[in-house]
Design an enzyme around this catalytic site. Structure first.
Site, PDB file in Angstrom:
ATOM      1  N   ILE A  14     -17.629  -5.846   1.831  1.00 10.25           N
ATOM      2  CA  ILE A  14     -18.099  -4.456   1.817  1.00 10.25           C
ATOM      3  C   ILE A  14     -19.007  -4.158   0.622  1.00 10.25           C
ATOM      4  CG2 ILE A  14     -16.362  -3.297   3.220  1.00 10.25           C
ATOM      5  CD1 ILE A  14     -14.839  -2.725   0.611  1.00 10.25           C
ATOM      6  N   ALA A  61     -10.510  -1.686   4.210  1.00 15.26           N
ATOM      7  CA  ALA A  61     -10.550  -2.915   3.412  1.00 15.26           C
ATOM      8  C   ALA A  61     -10.039  -2.647   2.006  1.00 15.26           C
ATOM      9  CB  ALA A  61     -11.977  -3.455   3.354  1.00 15.26           C
ATOM     10  N   GLU A  65      -7.346  -4.620  -1.357  1.00 18.84           N
ATOM     11  CA  GLU A  65      -6.204  -5.425  -1.768  1.00 18.84           C
ATOM     12  C   GLU A  65      -5.018  -4.467  -1.701  1.00 18.84           C
ATOM     13  OE1 GLU A  65      -5.788  -8.606  -2.524  1.00 18.84           O
ATOM     14  OE2 GLU A  65      -7.887  -9.097  -2.131  1.00 18.84           O
ATOM     15  N   THR A  73      -3.143   5.771   0.325  1.00 12.01           N
ATOM     16  CA  THR A  73      -1.700   5.565   0.238  1.00 12.01           C
ATOM     17  C   THR A  73      -0.998   6.721  -0.475  1.00 12.01           C
ATOM     18  OG1 THR A  73      -0.034   4.145  -0.793  1.00 12.01           O
ATOM     19  CG2 THR A  73      -2.145   4.232  -1.890  1.00 12.01           C
ATOM     20  N   ASP A  74       0.288   6.883  -0.182  1.00 13.55           N
ATOM     21  CA  ASP A  74       1.083   7.897  -0.893  1.00 13.55           C
ATOM     22  C   ASP A  74       1.370   7.479  -2.338  1.00 13.55           C
ATOM     23  OD1 ASP A  74       2.903   5.846  -0.398  1.00 13.55           O
ATOM     24  OD2 ASP A  74       4.442   7.136   0.494  1.00 13.55           O
ATOM     25  N   GLU A  75       1.131   6.189  -2.659  1.00 16.41           N
ATOM     26  CA  GLU A  75       1.478   5.712  -4.000  1.00 16.41           C
ATOM     27  C   GLU A  75       0.621   6.356  -5.089  1.00 16.41           C
ATOM     28  OE1 GLU A  75       2.239   1.579  -4.489  1.00 16.41           O
ATOM     29  OE2 GLU A  75       3.234   1.415  -2.559  1.00 16.41           O
ATOM     30  N   TYR A 121      -2.306  -1.417  -8.384  1.00 18.25           N
ATOM     31  CA  TYR A 121      -2.716  -1.129  -6.993  1.00 18.25           C
ATOM     32  C   TYR A 121      -2.923   0.369  -6.806  1.00 18.25           C
ATOM     33  CZ  TYR A 121      -2.069   0.062  -2.065  1.00 18.25           C
ATOM     34  OH  TYR A 121      -2.215   0.624  -0.814  1.00 18.25           O
ATOM     35  N   LYS A 142      -6.317   2.555  -5.967  1.00 18.84           N
ATOM     36  CA  LYS A 142      -6.468   3.404  -4.769  1.00 18.84           C
ATOM     37  C   LYS A 142      -6.760   4.851  -5.185  1.00 18.84           C
ATOM     38  CE  LYS A 142      -6.059   2.469  -0.942  1.00 18.84           C
ATOM     39  NZ  LYS A 142      -7.010   1.951   0.076  1.00 18.84           N
ATOM     40  N   LYS A 181       5.276  -8.506   2.520  1.00 18.86           N
ATOM     41  CA  LYS A 181       5.822  -7.165   2.316  1.00 18.86           C
ATOM     42  C   LYS A 181       7.283  -7.133   2.758  1.00 18.86           C
ATOM     43  CE  LYS A 181       1.576  -5.799   1.279  1.00 18.86           C
ATOM     44  NZ  LYS A 181       0.551  -5.317   2.162  1.00 18.86           N
ATOM     45  N   ARG A 213      10.755  -5.148 -10.053  1.00 21.96           N
ATOM     46  CA  ARG A 213       9.285  -5.104 -10.146  1.00 21.96           C
ATOM     47  C   ARG A 213       8.931  -4.244 -11.360  1.00 21.96           C
ATOM     48  NH1 ARG A 213       6.451  -2.504  -4.928  1.00 21.96           N
ATOM     49  NH2 ARG A 213       6.316  -4.640  -4.178  1.00 21.96           N
TER      50      ARG A 213
HETATM   51  P1  NAD Z   1      -4.014  -5.797   4.399  1.00 19.01           P
HETATM   52  O1  NAD Z   1      -3.881  -6.389   3.047  1.00 19.01           O
HETATM   53  O2  NAD Z   1      -3.138  -6.291   5.491  1.00 19.01           O
HETATM   54  O3  NAD Z   1      -5.519  -5.975   4.925  1.00 19.01           O
HETATM   55  C1  NAD Z   1      -6.640  -5.744   4.121  1.00 19.01           C
HETATM   56  C2  NAD Z   1      -7.868  -6.290   4.852  1.00 19.01           C
HETATM   57  O4  NAD Z   1      -9.027  -6.017   4.054  1.00 19.01           O
HETATM   58  C3  NAD Z   1      -7.823  -7.809   5.072  1.00 19.01           C
HETATM   59  O5  NAD Z   1      -8.186  -8.115   6.401  1.00 19.01           O
HETATM   60  C4  NAD Z   1      -8.875  -8.338   4.092  1.00 19.01           C
HETATM   61  O6  NAD Z   1      -9.492  -9.542   4.534  1.00 19.01           O
HETATM   62  C5  NAD Z   1      -9.846  -7.163   4.048  1.00 19.01           C
HETATM   63  N1  NAD Z   1     -10.673  -7.150   2.827  1.00 19.01           N
HETATM   64  C6  NAD Z   1     -10.239  -7.231   1.549  1.00 19.01           C
HETATM   65  N2  NAD Z   1     -11.286  -7.186   0.713  1.00 19.01           N
HETATM   66  C7  NAD Z   1     -12.400  -7.043   1.469  1.00 19.01           C
HETATM   67  C8  NAD Z   1     -13.793  -6.914   1.191  1.00 19.01           C
HETATM   68  N3  NAD Z   1     -14.246  -6.945  -0.062  1.00 19.01           N
HETATM   69  N4  NAD Z   1     -14.645  -6.771   2.214  1.00 19.01           N
HETATM   70  C9  NAD Z   1     -14.204  -6.760   3.499  1.00 19.01           C
HETATM   71  N5  NAD Z   1     -12.904  -6.876   3.819  1.00 19.01           N
HETATM   72  C10 NAD Z   1     -12.008  -7.030   2.816  1.00 19.01           C
HETATM   73  O7  NAD Z   1      -3.861  -4.237   4.199  1.00 19.01           O
HETATM   74  P2  NAD Z   1      -3.138  -3.161   5.138  1.00 19.01           P
HETATM   75  O8  NAD Z   1      -1.701  -3.135   4.850  1.00 19.01           O
HETATM   76  O9  NAD Z   1      -3.623  -3.332   6.526  1.00 19.01           O
HETATM   77  O10 NAD Z   1      -3.769  -1.821   4.515  1.00 19.01           O
HETATM   78  C11 NAD Z   1      -5.016  -1.320   4.964  1.00 19.01           C
HETATM   79  C12 NAD Z   1      -5.364  -0.093   4.152  1.00 19.01           C
HETATM   80  O11 NAD Z   1      -4.346   0.888   4.300  1.00 19.01           O
HETATM   81  C13 NAD Z   1      -5.481  -0.358   2.648  1.00 19.01           C
HETATM   82  O12 NAD Z   1      -6.560   0.390   2.151  1.00 19.01           O
HETATM   83  C14 NAD Z   1      -4.153   0.135   2.084  1.00 19.01           C
HETATM   84  O13 NAD Z   1      -4.315   0.584   0.761  1.00 19.01           O
HETATM   85  C15 NAD Z   1      -3.850   1.283   3.019  1.00 19.01           C
HETATM   86  N6  NAD Z   1      -2.403   1.593   3.212  1.00 19.01           N
HETATM   87  C16 NAD Z   1      -1.515   0.589   3.526  1.00 19.01           C
HETATM   88  C17 NAD Z   1      -0.169   0.915   3.771  1.00 19.01           C
HETATM   89  C18 NAD Z   1       0.851  -0.130   4.145  1.00 19.01           C
HETATM   90  O14 NAD Z   1       2.045   0.192   4.182  1.00 19.01           O
HETATM   91  N7  NAD Z   1       0.465  -1.363   4.450  1.00 19.01           N
HETATM   92  C19 NAD Z   1       0.242   2.258   3.668  1.00 19.01           C
HETATM   93  C20 NAD Z   1      -0.697   3.240   3.316  1.00 19.01           C
HETATM   94  C21 NAD Z   1      -2.025   2.886   3.120  1.00 19.01           C
HETATM   95  O1  DAU Z   2       3.663   3.507   0.211  1.00 18.33           O
HETATM   96  C1  DAU Z   2       2.571   2.889   0.828  1.00 18.33           C
HETATM   97  C2  DAU Z   2       2.423   1.485   0.292  1.00 18.33           C
HETATM   98  O2  DAU Z   2       3.496   0.723   0.845  1.00 18.33           O
HETATM   99  C3  DAU Z   2       1.086   0.844   0.631  1.00 18.33           C
HETATM  100  O3  DAU Z   2       0.057   1.572   0.030  1.00 18.33           O
HETATM  101  C4  DAU Z   2       1.047  -0.610   0.165  1.00 18.33           C
HETATM  102  O4  DAU Z   2      -0.168  -1.220   0.582  1.00 18.33           O
HETATM  103  C5  DAU Z   2       2.216  -1.345   0.788  1.00 18.33           C
HETATM  104  O5  DAU Z   2       2.260  -2.673   0.318  1.00 18.33           O
HETATM  105  C6  DAU Z   2       3.534  -0.632   0.480  1.00 18.33           C
HETATM  106  O6  DAU Z   2       3.858  -0.750  -0.939  1.00 18.33           O
HETATM  107  P1  DAU Z   2       5.354  -1.060  -1.434  1.00 18.33           P
HETATM  108  O7  DAU Z   2       5.281  -1.641  -2.772  1.00 18.33           O
HETATM  109  O8  DAU Z   2       6.239   0.112  -1.228  1.00 18.33           O
HETATM  110  O9  DAU Z   2       5.755  -2.148  -0.310  1.00 18.33           O
HETATM  111  P2  DAU Z   2       6.546  -3.546  -0.409  1.00 18.33           P
HETATM  112  O10 DAU Z   2       6.802  -3.966   1.009  1.00 18.33           O
HETATM  113  O11 DAU Z   2       5.911  -4.506  -1.320  1.00 18.33           O
HETATM  114  O12 DAU Z   2       7.938  -3.106  -1.044  1.00 18.33           O
HETATM  115  C7  DAU Z   2       8.749  -2.120  -0.444  1.00 18.33           C
HETATM  116  C8  DAU Z   2       9.957  -1.934  -1.342  1.00 18.33           C
HETATM  117  O13 DAU Z   2      10.766  -3.119  -1.268  1.00 18.33           O
HETATM  118  C9  DAU Z   2       9.632  -1.762  -2.792  1.00 18.33           C
HETATM  119  O14 DAU Z   2      10.556  -0.833  -3.363  1.00 18.33           O
HETATM  120  C10 DAU Z   2       9.818  -3.142  -3.402  1.00 18.33           C
HETATM  121  C11 DAU Z   2      10.924  -3.727  -2.556  1.00 18.33           C
HETATM  122  N1  DAU Z   2      10.906  -5.193  -2.341  1.00 18.33           N
HETATM  123  C12 DAU Z   2       9.767  -5.754  -1.862  1.00 18.33           C
HETATM  124  C13 DAU Z   2       9.699  -7.110  -1.626  1.00 18.33           C
HETATM  125  C14 DAU Z   2       8.432  -7.744  -1.097  1.00 18.33           C
HETATM  126  C15 DAU Z   2      12.038  -5.948  -2.574  1.00 18.33           C
HETATM  127  O15 DAU Z   2      13.097  -5.428  -2.994  1.00 18.33           O
HETATM  128  N2  DAU Z   2      11.980  -7.288  -2.331  1.00 18.33           N
HETATM  129  C16 DAU Z   2      10.849  -7.923  -1.878  1.00 18.33           C
HETATM  130  O16 DAU Z   2      10.865  -9.172  -1.686  1.00 18.33           O
END
Ligand code: NAD
Ligand code: DAU
Length: 372
Positions: free
Chosen positions: A80, A102, A104, A150-152, A175, A179, A214, A307
């Protein structure tokens, strides 16, 4: 579509019914992006979706096999921040809207290597905003830019209270700080340049196709294999879990019907302590595979070091999303978790490819020839 309920008249409609669009989706090979594309490519056959993804470790094209030959879908491997590529895409595809996912996305990785998070989530969001602004100015059109966040960004809650759209930003991890910075850029591009932006801030997603780093997929895989289940700290941290399909419907709705310049919180009203989720996963795996000879899988829970900077509790007030846009989540957590556990237990090949890295060969095998 379930969440196409009544719209408040105060919500300015962005797209008229039947208006078609070419939409750039960034990060579409990741967890949420691939769930979104599998949904919208089929649900909106008149729209065209261009998926721009760099294919980092988190991008897995196998997630998109079901739609890769759809006539209204195109995959482009790229970054991007590649200005030339973006200018060409905006021009050639007449892109009228962007859904920017897109990023991390993994907090633990951000603690180990924050630089990549600032580069991808902040600097590259800036590059994308600028590419969109330039392209739409050249064409004299006002495109929509939807930033998925994200809510974070709101930090950590005590035992009570909910994050609203007015909660001050207070990010605690590299992270969430990256964001938050990207949210601020998007907000400023609306305020300063009049760009038609929408931001959604969502809680924790779960469901199929999530990279096994995750919490939920990690625990399912380890429970399946009878390995120790690493619970950080005392396991009392609370997250508000939402099925990824419900999030994708919220994104589609906010992208089309959200008010310009507005932020929408998205959440499941579904708070769980980590330890309770892990126990629920153990029970669901026992139910599907039978208990192990050594006893139920709950015995595998292993408390490990916390963490750093671990946020204690997240919880979302999604009343704006529900009230203005008529969004309602469809999944109960009971159904969603049961289906998700079943999906991962049936997805042995997909998981094995994630674990041994061979999922990264999918592009070479299935796309390289097609792209010449
Ligand atoms: P993910 O890590 O699974 O996917 C991220 C994607 O972005 C990957 O396919 C990666 O290849 C691509 N990417 C990374 N850098 C790039 C670049 N420079 N150019 C083009 N593509 C690139 O993430 P996800 O869990 O699907 O999250 C997607 C979005 O939603 C993120 O912005 C994240 O912050 C947000 N979000 C995630 C959660 C969650 O619980 N997973 C919750 C709230 C918001
Ligand atoms: O709240 C939205 C966010 O949720 C997104 O923006 C992020 O992209 C997504 O990764 C997620 O973040 P968290 O840090 O909450 O998710 P994770 O799955 O890494 O962890 C969830 C909770 O579980 C957190 O309190 C840490 C804990 N955990 C996680 C892992 C991977 C463990 O206790 N053990 C583990 O092995």
């Amino acid at each position: 579509m379930l969440c196409g309920g009544s719209l408040s008249t105060v919500a300015a409609l962005h797209l008229d019914a039947g208006e078609l669009m070419n939409i750039l989706v960034t990060g579409g090979a990741g967890f949420i992006g691939s769930n979104l594309l599998r949904h919208v490519v089929r649900a909106r056959p008149g729209d065209r979706f261009v998926n721009l993804d760099r294919l980092t470790y988190a991008g897995n094209l196998a997630n998109l096999a079901e739609i890769e030959d759809a006539p209204n879908y195109r995959f482009v491997q790229g970054d991007i921040c590649d200005g030339q590529l973006l200018a060409a895409l905006f021009e050639d595809e007449a892109i009228g809207g962007v859904i920017h996912l897109a990023a991390e996305s993994h907090v633990d990785r951000s603690i180990l290597g924050p630089g990549e998070f600032v580069r991808t989530n902040v600097q590259e969001t800036l590059a994308l905003l600028e590419a969109a602004r330039a392209a739409w100015a050249r064409r004299g059109t006002a495109g929509r830019f939807h930033h998925v966040s994200t809510d974070e960004v709101y930090g950590s809650l005590g035992d009570t209270g909910l994050f609203t759209e007015d909660t001050p930003y207070s990010p605690n991890s590299p992270y969430s700080a990256s964001k938050a910075a990207s949210d601020h850029l998007v907000r400023a591009w609306h305020h300063t340049y009049g760009m038609d932006t929408v931001i959604t801030n969502c809680s924790n997603n779960y469901g199929p196709w999530q990279f096994p780093e995750k919490l939920i997929p990690v625990m399912i895989c380890k429970a399946r294999d009878g390995e120790p289940l690493p619970v950080y700290g005392d396991g009392g941290n609370v997250r508000d879990w939402l099925h990824v399909q419900d999030h994708c419907e919220a994104i589609d709705l906010a992208f089309r019907e959200g008010r310009a310049g507005r932020t929408y919180n998205v959440g499941g009203d579904n708070e769980w302590r980590n330890i309770d989720i892990v126990h629920a996963i153990c029970d669901a795996v026992d139910e599907r595979l039978g208990a192990q000879p050594q006893g139920p899988r709950r015995r595998l829970v292993t408390f490990v070091g916390d963490r750093p900077g671990h946020d204690r509790r997240y919880a979302i007030d999604a009343s704006r999303m529900r009230g203005e846009l008529g969004w309602t989540p469809r999944y109960t957590f009971e159904r969603g978790l049961r289906e998700t556990v079943g999906w991962y237990l049936d997805a042995g090949e997909w998981l094995a490819a994630c674990m041994d890295g061979s999922y990264r060969e999918y592009f070479e095998r299935n796309y390289a020839n097609k792209m010449g």
